[in-house]
Design an enzyme around this catalytic site. Structure first.
Site, PDB file in Angstrom:
ATOM      1  CD  GLU A  65      -9.983   1.277   1.829  1.00  0.00           C
ATOM      2  OE1 GLU A  65      -9.869   2.157   0.651  1.00  0.00           O
ATOM      3  OE2 GLU A  65     -10.848   0.896   2.297  1.00  0.00           O
TER       4      GLU A  65
ATOM      5  CG  ASP B  92     -11.351  -0.936   7.623  1.00  0.00           C
ATOM      6  OD1 ASP B  92     -10.137  -1.326   6.991  1.00  0.00           O
ATOM      7  OD2 ASP B  92     -11.718   0.321   7.340  1.00  0.00           O
TER       8      ASP B  92
END
Length: 449
Positions: A150, A88
């Site tokens: 994250e 991500d």
């Protein structure tokens, strides 16, 4: 081991092409409208790992973003190494400020620009290159864990670690999500600050008032908020909240010229705080006001603002407790609100700091691999930012040795506009990781030499 260096160089063109394809996927988990892209990104990562030779590849989720776990079993008697990265990325912000499209990787002057080119899809590329350099058959067991949230604080990580503990168990954990001292000098990250944040709201009126009729008698909420936020620092810029922890940083040289070059500090703007740069950046608390909600200028009128709020972010020095620091920050805000204004503090996220003892054969092996790949010794460095999941890994696998590495450098601009990856750093980081896998396959006696 020279052959490993050559093999990394041979696989890099294909790895770079895979990285560019990943960058084109807008995997912003923080944007609900793009969560389908995060799923697509996880599927692409799983596909790449399968094609690289991992026989056991799974996409998993525990109420959050999709993550990928891939496993290659160890030869008899060899350790298992867990390689971490995340797929991500941060939102791109104002696209008009990018020199090129944020999700179209573009090379300029030896750097690859685009959101996620460095943070942290280059971590995935590093792991792929190291595994492919060993022909898909490294001398150790390799598990790759690629997380999907994250950049949103890893809210489901603890559930992932609990649900897949056996699949993720390892002797050594390599977390490729940090910085290097420069494009020529690598770093091993040995400490990270923690994080605690909150939203503070002040109110003075139950409705807005004409500033000409009541200004000078009744306080407006924005003036209250400004004074309250100013109380968080002393005149030098040191944090002025009581009860916060401070640790000690390594005695490395960080010159004022480098601070200006690395940060883009404007002419005439001074540094804040006291102590060395390393001490202020790695070992002391820091407080930043990261957002304010109030009347925008375009909609402003001559009115006393009845309420205003701000988001306050604190970095917690290694050795401190993030929850206790958030409590101290809350007390300060409640006790320093001027003119009797009403104040409400809403706690936000907390992430614990972490410090690593970088001694022993695993760290010796890492330093030797870095020295060979980079041509320079690695600096044991702290990081001012926070990676709270490291503490989660340490808690889940207390016997594993944790190495925090990365492919970023001072010009990467992670989280900012025009994020970029230095392509030479990618090659050196991948080479170091491939060499590390080879060194970790040796006996403890050999690793220590």
């Amino acid at each position: 081991m020279t052959d490993i260096t050559t093999r990394v160089r041979d696989v890099l063109p294909a790895v770079r092409a895979d990285l560019e394809n990943l960058v084109r996927i807008e995997s912003v988990w923080a944007d609900p409208d793009r969560r389908g892209e995060v799923q697509r990104s996880a599927e692409e990562v799983a596909k790449l790992l399968s094609e690289a030779g991992f026989g056991d590849v799974r996409i998993v989720a525990e109420g959050g973003a999709p993550a990928v776990i891939a496993h290659h079993p160890p030869p008899p008697g060899a350790p298992t190494v867990l390689l971490y990265a995340h797929h991500d990325v941060q939102p791109e912000g104002d696209r008009s400020q990018w020199y090129s499209e944020p999700f179209e990787p573009t090379e300029r002057d030896g750097r690859l620009y685009g959101r996620g080119t460095a943070d942290d899809k280059a971590g995935i590329a590093t792991h792929l290159a190291a595994f492919r350099a060993h022909g898909g058959n490294p001398p150790v067991g390799v598990t790759v864990f690629v997380e999907g949230e994250e950049e949103s604080g890893s809210p489901s990580l603890s559930r992932l670690l609990a649900a897949h503990r056996d699949a993720l168990a390892a002797d050594v954990i390599v977390i490729a999500d940090s910085d290097n001292w420069s494009t020529e000098v690598p770093s091993l990250t040995v400490s990270l600050r923690g994080l605690a944040d909150c939203i503070v709201e002040v109110a003075t009126l139950d409705h807005g008032l004409h500033s000409g009729m009541w200004g000078g008698v009744v306080p407006d909420a924005l003036s209250v908020l400004v004074r309250l936020l100013a109380s968080l620092h002393d005149d030098e810029g040191n944090v002025a909240v009581d009860g916060l922890h401070e640790s000690t940083a390594a005695p490395v040289e960080y010159t004022p010229e480098r601070v200006r070059a690395d940060t883009g500090l404007l002419d005439g703007v001074q540094e804040i705080g006291s102590g060395s740069v390393a001490q202020r950046l790695w070992a002391k608390p820091a407080i930043t006001v990261v957002g304010i909600d109030t009347t925008p200028i375009a909609k402003a009128s001559n009115t006393l603002t009845p309420c205003a709020r701000a988001k306050v972010s604190m970095r917690v020095a290694p050795g401190g407790d993030a929850a206790e620091h958030l409590a101290a920050l809350t007390r300060h805000l409640e006790q320093h609100t001027p003119w009797g204004a009403q104040v409400t503090v809403t706690p936000g996220d907390v992430g614990e700091p972490y410090a690593i003892d970088p001694s022993g054969p695993v760290y010796d092996a890492a330093r030797a691999a870095f020295r060979q790949a980079w041509g320079n010794d690695a600096i044991d460095a702290g990081v001012g930012g926070s990676i709270p999941f490291i503490a989660a890994f340490a808690s889940a696998f207390p016997d594993a040795k944790i190495l925090v590495t990365g492919v970023e450098d001072p010009d990467t601009q992670a989280h900012s506009i025009n994020e970029s990856l230095h392509l030479g750093v990618l090659e050196r980081a991948a080479t170091a990781e491939a060499l590390l896998l080879d060194r970790l396959a040796r006996s403890d006696r050999q690793i220590a030499t």
